[in-house]
Design a protein around this motif. Structure first.
Motif, PDB file in Angstrom:
ATOM      1  N   CYS A 448       0.846  -1.186   0.000  1.00  0.00           N
ATOM      2  CA  CYS A 448       0.000   0.000   0.000  1.00  0.00           C
ATOM      3  C   CYS A 448       0.882   1.237   0.000  1.00  0.00           C
ATOM      4  CB  CYS A 448      -0.888  -0.012   1.242  1.00  0.00           C
ATOM      5  SG  CYS A 448      -1.867   1.469   1.424  1.00  0.00           S
ATOM      6  N   HIS A 449       0.418   2.307  -0.618  1.00  0.00           N
ATOM      7  CA  HIS A 449       1.203   3.551  -0.673  1.00  0.00           C
ATOM      8  C   HIS A 449       0.733   4.572   0.344  1.00  0.00           C
ATOM      9  CE1 HIS A 449      -2.509   4.239  -2.675  1.00  0.00           C
ATOM     10  NE2 HIS A 449      -2.281   5.514  -2.829  1.00  0.00           N
ATOM     11  N   ILE A 450      -0.596   4.598   0.564  1.00  0.00           N
ATOM     12  CA  ILE A 450      -1.217   5.769   1.181  1.00  0.00           C
ATOM     13  C   ILE A 450      -0.965   5.875   2.673  1.00  0.00           C
ATOM     14  CG2 ILE A 450      -3.504   4.771   1.653  1.00  0.00           C
ATOM     15  CD1 ILE A 450      -2.801   8.224   0.085  1.00  0.00           C
ATOM     16  N   LYS A 451      -0.461   4.816   3.287  1.00  0.00           N
ATOM     17  CA  LYS A 451      -0.207   4.858   4.724  1.00  0.00           C
ATOM     18  C   LYS A 451       1.214   5.288   5.030  1.00  0.00           C
ATOM     19  CE  LYS A 451      -4.378   3.536   5.386  1.00  0.00           C
ATOM     20  NZ  LYS A 451      -5.352   4.651   5.470  1.00  0.00           N
ATOM     21  N   GLY A 452       1.808   6.058   4.132  1.00  0.00           N
ATOM     22  CA  GLY A 452       3.188   6.480   4.311  1.00  0.00           C
ATOM     23  C   GLY A 452       3.744   6.891   2.959  1.00  0.00           C
ATOM     24  N   ASN A 453       2.893   7.560   2.170  1.00  0.00           N
ATOM     25  CA  ASN A 453       3.182   7.844   0.768  1.00  0.00           C
ATOM     26  C   ASN A 453       4.416   8.702   0.592  1.00  0.00           C
ATOM     27  OD1 ASN A 453       2.888   7.920  -1.974  1.00  0.00           O
ATOM     28  ND2 ASN A 453       0.921   8.998  -1.962  1.00  0.00           N
ATOM     29  N   MET A 454       5.412   8.154  -0.081  1.00  0.00           N
ATOM     30  CA  MET A 454       6.649   8.893  -0.332  1.00  0.00           C
ATOM     31  C   MET A 454       6.546   9.706  -1.628  1.00  0.00           C
ATOM     32  SD  MET A 454       8.439   8.474   2.259  1.00  0.00           S
ATOM     33  CE  MET A 454      10.062   9.071   1.770  1.00  0.00           C
ATOM     34  N   ASN A 455       5.386   9.652  -2.289  1.00  0.00           N
ATOM     35  CA  ASN A 455       5.203  10.419  -3.516  1.00  0.00           C
ATOM     36  C   ASN A 455       5.405  11.927  -3.293  1.00  0.00           C
ATOM     37  OD1 ASN A 455       4.499  10.877  -6.234  1.00  0.00           O
ATOM     38  ND2 ASN A 455       2.371  11.217  -5.664  1.00  0.00           N
ATOM     39  N   PRO A 456       4.803  12.500  -2.237  1.00  0.00           N
ATOM     40  CA  PRO A 456       5.008  13.941  -2.032  1.00  0.00           C
ATOM     41  C   PRO A 456       6.466  14.344  -1.936  1.00  0.00           C
ATOM     42  CG  PRO A 456       3.205  13.205  -0.683  1.00  0.00           C
ATOM     43  CD  PRO A 456       3.806  11.973  -1.295  1.00  0.00           C
ATOM     44  N   THR A 457       7.293  13.546  -1.246  1.00  0.00           N
ATOM     45  CA  THR A 457       8.677  13.967  -1.047  1.00  0.00           C
ATOM     46  C   THR A 457       9.629  13.465  -2.121  1.00  0.00           C
ATOM     47  OG1 THR A 457       8.882  12.116   0.479  1.00  0.00           O
ATOM     48  CG2 THR A 457       8.573  14.295   1.450  1.00  0.00           C
ATOM     49  N   GLU A 458       9.330  12.314  -2.744  1.00  0.00           N
ATOM     50  CA  GLU A 458      10.263  11.774  -3.737  1.00  0.00           C
ATOM     51  C   GLU A 458       9.933  12.187  -5.167  1.00  0.00           C
ATOM     52  OE1 GLU A 458      10.260   7.485  -2.717  1.00  0.00           O
ATOM     53  OE2 GLU A 458      12.267   7.763  -1.903  1.00  0.00           O
ATOM     54  N   VAL A 459       8.681  12.639  -5.410  1.00  0.00           N
ATOM     55  CA  VAL A 459       8.310  12.979  -6.794  1.00  0.00           C
ATOM     56  C   VAL A 459       7.672  14.367  -6.915  1.00  0.00           C
ATOM     57  CG1 VAL A 459       6.895  12.307  -8.787  1.00  0.00           C
ATOM     58  CG2 VAL A 459       7.996  10.557  -7.402  1.00  0.00           C
ATOM     59  N   LEU A 460       6.664  14.646  -6.072  1.00  0.00           N
ATOM     60  CA  LEU A 460       5.872  15.856  -6.263  1.00  0.00           C
ATOM     61  C   LEU A 460       6.552  17.145  -5.839  1.00  0.00           C
ATOM     62  CD1 LEU A 460       2.350  14.784  -4.935  1.00  0.00           C
ATOM     63  CD2 LEU A 460       3.168  14.736  -7.263  1.00  0.00           C
ATOM     64  N   ALA A 461       7.403  17.042  -4.838  1.00  0.00           N
ATOM     65  CA  ALA A 461       7.918  18.258  -4.199  1.00  0.00           C
ATOM     66  C   ALA A 461       8.752  19.101  -5.157  1.00  0.00           C
ATOM     67  CB  ALA A 461       8.757  17.868  -2.985  1.00  0.00           C
ATOM     68  N   PRO A 462       8.787  20.412  -4.930  1.00  0.00           N
ATOM     69  CA  PRO A 462       9.664  21.275  -5.716  1.00  0.00           C
ATOM     70  C   PRO A 462      11.117  20.862  -5.513  1.00  0.00           C
ATOM     71  CG  PRO A 462       8.219  22.571  -4.309  1.00  0.00           C
ATOM     72  CD  PRO A 462       8.036  21.148  -3.914  1.00  0.00           C
ATOM     73  N   PRO A 463      11.957  21.134  -6.488  1.00  0.00           N
ATOM     74  CA  PRO A 463      13.347  20.646  -6.455  1.00  0.00           C
ATOM     75  C   PRO A 463      14.100  20.976  -5.167  1.00  0.00           C
ATOM     76  CG  PRO A 463      12.896  21.686  -8.565  1.00  0.00           C
ATOM     77  CD  PRO A 463      11.680  21.893  -7.719  1.00  0.00           C
ATOM     78  N   GLU A 464      13.811  22.141  -4.564  1.00  0.00           N
ATOM     79  CA  GLU A 464      14.585  22.551  -3.385  1.00  0.00           C
ATOM     80  C   GLU A 464      14.426  21.571  -2.230  1.00  0.00           C
ATOM     81  OE1 GLU A 464      12.430  24.450  -5.566  1.00  0.00           O
ATOM     82  OE2 GLU A 464      11.385  25.271  -3.815  1.00  0.00           O
ATOM     83  N   ILE A 465      13.254  20.936  -2.139  1.00  0.00           N
ATOM     84  CA  ILE A 465      13.048  20.050  -0.992  1.00  0.00           C
ATOM     85  C   ILE A 465      12.849  18.587  -1.382  1.00  0.00           C
ATOM     86  CG2 ILE A 465      12.164  21.839   0.555  1.00  0.00           C
ATOM     87  CD1 ILE A 465       9.355  20.926  -0.127  1.00  0.00           C
ATOM     88  N   ARG A 466      12.828  18.314  -2.679  1.00  0.00           N
ATOM     89  CA  ARG A 466      12.574  16.946  -3.119  1.00  0.00           C
ATOM     90  C   ARG A 466      13.745  16.036  -2.758  1.00  0.00           C
ATOM     91  NH1 ARG A 466      12.475  16.936  -9.053  1.00  0.00           N
ATOM     92  NH2 ARG A 466      10.779  18.415  -8.762  1.00  0.00           N
ATOM     93  N   LEU A 467      13.393  14.796  -2.318  1.00  0.00           N
ATOM     94  CA  LEU A 467      14.427  13.801  -2.041  1.00  0.00           C
ATOM     95  C   LEU A 467      14.864  13.154  -3.357  1.00  0.00           C
ATOM     96  CD1 LEU A 467      12.712  12.013   0.985  1.00  0.00           C
ATOM     97  CD2 LEU A 467      14.527  13.713   1.096  1.00  0.00           C
TER      98      LEU A 467
END
Lengths: 601, 74
Positions: A448-467
Motif C-alpha cells: 500500500c502507498h497511502i499509509k506512508g506515501n513517499m510520492n510527495p517527497t520523492e516525486v511531487l515536491a519542488p526541487p529545493e526540498i525533493r528527495l
C-alpha cells in the motif's frame, strides 16, 4: 456527540443481541482513535491466528475524535479487522458522510462478533435505537440498490454502509461501500462483513457536536480552510483534476507500471490522464463531509447516469496496467467495483496478473473458453466483464476473486503477483522511488502507498526540498516520519489530503475539540509509534515474519526496462535494517521488549 | 533555439497542452517559465526530455520541457 461519546456498541450476531459498554477515554487518548483504537481492541479481543472469514474474527468500525466535528475533512472512520487477503491486520479508511451519522447516534465504536444465521442489517438511530433486521430482501443487491431500498425505509438522511455481491461472495478483495461510492476498500474487509451475514449498517444519528469552546473551534476551522484553499495542491490541483492529476507526472517520471509492471512508461498516458478526465468526462466534483477540497469526480456511465468517477490508482490499474487507454472502460470498471463492492486496486491487479499469466502461457485458452472472454492486454469489453465475473465468482472469476497472489501461486508462479503480503501494489514503481519501496515492504496492512506515501517527497515536491528518489541514503527516517503522520491522520479521523496542515495543525484542531491540551508533537508521534508497533505485534502473532516485509522479485531483481527511470531496481536491503532499528524492532522485525515497555504496550 | 514545452494540469488553462518556443541560445528553464507568463512558484516539477530538472537547468535545441504545478493526491 463530541470527541468521544465514550460508548461502544457490541453486537453478537449469533443470537442477534447487542449491548453497550463504556470506552475508557484515557485508552482512547493513548491510541488516538479510529485506526489506533481499532487496533487496540482487535489485538485485545481476537487470536491473531484465527481464520479471517470465520466467526471468530471481529469486525470493528470506529471513529476518531475529529469525526463529526466542524474541522475540515473531520468525517472519516476506520474499519479494523483481520484481513482475508493478507492474514494480517486490515484497516480500511472511508470518507463520505457515514462516520458523523454513526457518531451522531451515540457511538464511538461498533464491534460485530460471530455470525448471523441469515442475512441481517443493523439500524442505528437517535435515542439509543438499535435494530437488527432481516436483510434477505437486500442480499444480492448492488451498493446503489441497497442504499435506495434502505433510504426508502429509514428516510433519505439515513447513511448506509454496505457490501455488494463482492463481499457477500467472500471475494478476498471485497470492499465496504458508503454514501454510494465511498469505499473502505483494501484488505477484503467487505468479505469479513459478508462472512458474518451482515449486509448493511444504517447510521441515522442526528445529535450535534458539542464544542468546549464553539467560537474557538469555528475560528480554527476557518483558518485551516483558508490555508488549504491557498495551497496549490488542495486549492487548485485536486479540485480541478482530482487524484488522476498524477497520471502524467508519475508517467513522465517513468514510474507508471504497464502490463503488470513489465514496463514503467506508458506512451498513451495522456488518454487516461486527469486532464483528459476533466476535459472529456467530468460532470462535476463531489466532496466528503466538511471538505473544502472536493477531489471527488462525478462522470457518466454507459446509460448516461451520474456515477462516482475513478481515482488515480483506479485509472492506473484498469488503464496502463492492462494496456488500456480508454477512460470510458475505466469509468465502467470503476462503476462495477463500486456497485459490487470490490477494491479497485486489488481487483484490477488480479486481472492484470491473469493477463500476464495468459501471455506467458500459464493460463491456457481452454481454461477460459467457457467464460467467452479473452485475457489479452487492453481488451476493453473483457476488462469490464472480468470485474463482474470476479464479484460474482463466476467461471474463471472464482479464481480471480481469490486475489492475484493466490491466483499466481495456483500455477506455481507467485512471483507474477505484484503484491506485498498478498495485497496488490498501487501506481508507483518503487524501482524508481526507493523510499516508496520501503513503505510498500513494511506497511502493516500489506502492499500500500497511502499509509506512508513517499510520492510527495520523492516525486511531487519542488526541487529545493525533493528527495533524490534513486538514493537510499538516510531514507528510512523519512519513511518513518511519513508513516507516523499518516497513522496520526488515520487515527484522528481526518483525510490525508490535508496533510499540509502538518502535525502542529492537526494537534491544534484536535486539542480545540477536546478543550484541553491532550497532545503535543512529541506525545502524538509517540502515540503513532505505539499504534504501529501494536499492529506489527498483531502481524507477528498472526504468523507474518521478516520474509513478508519484502517486495516482489521483479522490483528487487528486474531493472525498469524503459523510460526515465530505466535501469533501476529497489534496494530494499539497504534501508530495511535501519527502519527496524528506528522503530525499536529487532533484526527480524519483532518489537523489542524495551520498545513495548517504553510505549506502554 | 527551438523547444517544445509540454504543460500539465491547470498550467494548460489558457495556454494549451503544447507550446513551441524559439528561445535564446543560453536560455534556462526559468526563462521559459517567464515567457509563458507562469509565476515562478507555480511550477513544482520540471522535466527535460522526461528527466528530472529544475528552473535553473540549461537547455539545448530540440529539448522537450515538461512543466507541472504542485500536485497532490493518492
Amino acid at each position: 456527540m463530541k470527541v468521544f461519546n465514550e460508548k461502544i456498541l457490541r453486537v453478537k450476531l449469533k443470537n442477534l443481541s447487542h449491548s453497550t459498554e463504556k470506552l475508557d477515554i484515557n485508552v482512547a487518548k493513548k491510541f488516538i482513535g479510529a485506526r489506533g483504537l481499532g487496533a487496540k481492541y482487535l489485538y485485545d479481543e481476537i487470536d491473531p491466528k484465527v481464520d479471517a472469514l470465520s466467526p471468530e474474527n471481529k469486525l470493528i468500525i470506529v471513529n476518531g475524535p475529529a469525526t463529526g466535528s466542524n474541522m475540515p475533512t473531520g468525517g472519516r472512520f476506520m474499519v479494523v479487522t483481520k484481513s482475508p487477503l493478507t492474514d494480517g491486520i486490515a484497516y480500511a479508511n472511508s470518507g463520505g458522510y457515514w462516520g458523523p451519522a454513526f457518531k451522531g447516534a451515540g457511538y464511538d465504536m461498533l464491534i460485530l462478533e460471530d455470525k448471523a444465521d441469515k442475512p441481517v442489517y443493523i439500524y442505528l438511530g437517535d435515542n439509543d435505537v438499535v435494530e437488527i433486521k432481516d436483510a434477505a430482501f437486500l442480499w444480492g443487491k448492488t451498493a446503489t440498490e441497497t442504499t435506495v431500498e434502505l433510504q426508502k425505509i429509514h428516510g433519505e438522511k439515513a447513511k448506509v454502509l454496505c457490501i455488494g455481491p463482492g463481499g457477500e461472495k467472500l471475494s478476498r478483495m471485497g470492499a465496504m461501500m458508503n454514501d454510494y461510492d465511498r469505499t473502505a476498500g483494501r484488505g477484503g474487509v467487505g468479505a469479513v462483513m459478508g462472512s458474518k451475514n451482515v449486509k448493511a449498517i444504517v447510521a441515522n444519528g442526528t445529535s450535534a457536536f458539542e464544542y468546549p469552546d464553539a467560537e474557538k473551534a469555528k475560528e480554527i476551522a476557518k483558518a485551516k480552510v483558508k490555508f488549504l484553499r491557498e495551497q496549490p495542491a488542495t486549492g487548485k490541483g485536486l479540485p480541478s483534476m482530482g487524484t488522476a492529476m498524477l497520471v502524467n507526472l508519475v508517467n513522465n517520471n517513468g514510474l507508471f507500471p504497464v502490463r503488470n509492471w513489465q514496463s514503467s512508461f506508458y506512451d498513451k498516458a495522456e488518454d487516461i490522464s486527469g486532464e483528459t478526465l476533466r476535459d472529456k468526462y467530468l460532470v462535476k466534483r463531489s466532496a466528503c463531509y466538511r471538505c473544502p477540497v472536493a477531489c471527488g469526480r462525478v462522470v457518466k456511465n454507459a446509460a448516461g447516469e451520474n456515477i462516482g468517477g475513478p481515482e488515480f490508482e483506479t485509472v492506473w490499474v484498469f488503464g496502463a496496467n492492462m494496456d488500456n487507454n480508454d477512460l470510458q472502460v475505466i469509468n465502467d470498471a470503476n462503476e462495477l467495483c463500486n456497485e459490487y463492492g470490490l477494491d479497485t486496486i486489488s481487483t484490477g491487479a488480479a486481472i492484470a496478473c491473469a493477463m500476464e499469466l495468459y501471455e506467458k502461457g500459464y493460463i491456457k485458452d481452454e481454461e477460459i473458453a467457457a467464460d467467452g472472454l479473452s485475457l489479452k492486454w487492453g481488451d476493453k469489453k473483457a476488462i469490464v466483464e472480468w470485474v463482474r465475473k470476479t464479484a460474482l465468482r463466476e467461471g474463471f472469476g472464482d479464481k480471480l476473486a481469490e486475489g492475484s497472489w493466490r491466483l499466481a501461486n495456483s500455477y506455481g508462479v507467485p512471483e507474477y503477483s505484484m503484491s506485498v503480503k498478498k495485497q496488490d501494489l498501487p501506481a508507483y514503481d518503487a524501482r524508481g522511488m526507493q523510499g516508496q519501496g520501503l513503505n510498500y515492504a513494511t506497511c502493516t496492512r500489506g502492499g500500500c502507498h497511502i499509509k506512508g506515501n513517499m510520492n510527495p517527497t520523492e516525486v511531487l515536491a519542488p526541487p529545493e526540498i525533493r528527495l533524490d528518489r534513486f538514493s537510499t541514503e538516510g531514507r528510512a527516517v523519512h519513511v518513518k516520519n511519513t508513516v507516523n503522520l499518516a497513522t496520526i491522520v488515520d487515527s484522528l479521523g481526518f483525510c490525508i489530503f490535508i496533510r499540509a496542515v502538518g502535525i502542529p495543525g492537526f494537534i491544534e484542531m484536535t486539542n480545540a475539540l477536546y478543550g484541553e491540551e491532550v497532545y503535543t508533537p512529541e506525545s502524538i508521534v509517540e502515540a503513532s509509534e505505539r499504534i504501529l508497533t501494536l499492529e506489527k505485534l498483531f502481524n507477528t502473532k498472526a504468523g507474518l515474519t521478516k520474509a513478508d516485509d519484502t517486495l516482489p522479485p521483479r522490483l528487487l531483481n528486474e531493472p525498469i526496462p524503459d523510460g526515465p527511470s530505466k535501469g533501476h531496481v529497489n534496494k530494499l536491503h539497504e534501508m530495511l535494517p535501519e527502519y527496524y532499528e528506528l522503530r525499536g524492532w529487532d533484526a527480524e522485525g519483532v518489537p523489542k521488549a524495551e520498545t513495548l515497555k517504553a510505549l506502554g504496550l | 533555439m527551438k523547444l517544445e514545452v509540454r504543460l500539465f494540469s491547470y498550467l494548460r488553462d489558457g495556454r494549451g497542452k503544447e507550446v513551441y518556443l524559439d528561445v535564446k541560445e543560453d536560455a534556462i528553464v526559468a526563462d521559459v517559465i517567464k515567457m509563458l507568463e507562469i509565476e515562478d512558484n507555480e511550477v513544482a516539477n520540471v522535466l527535460i526530455n522526461n528527466f528530472n530538472a529544475d528552473s535553473s537547468s540549461t537547455l539545448k535545441e530540440g529539448d522537450s520541457v515538461s512543466l507541472f504545478p504542485l500536485l497532490a493526491g493518492g
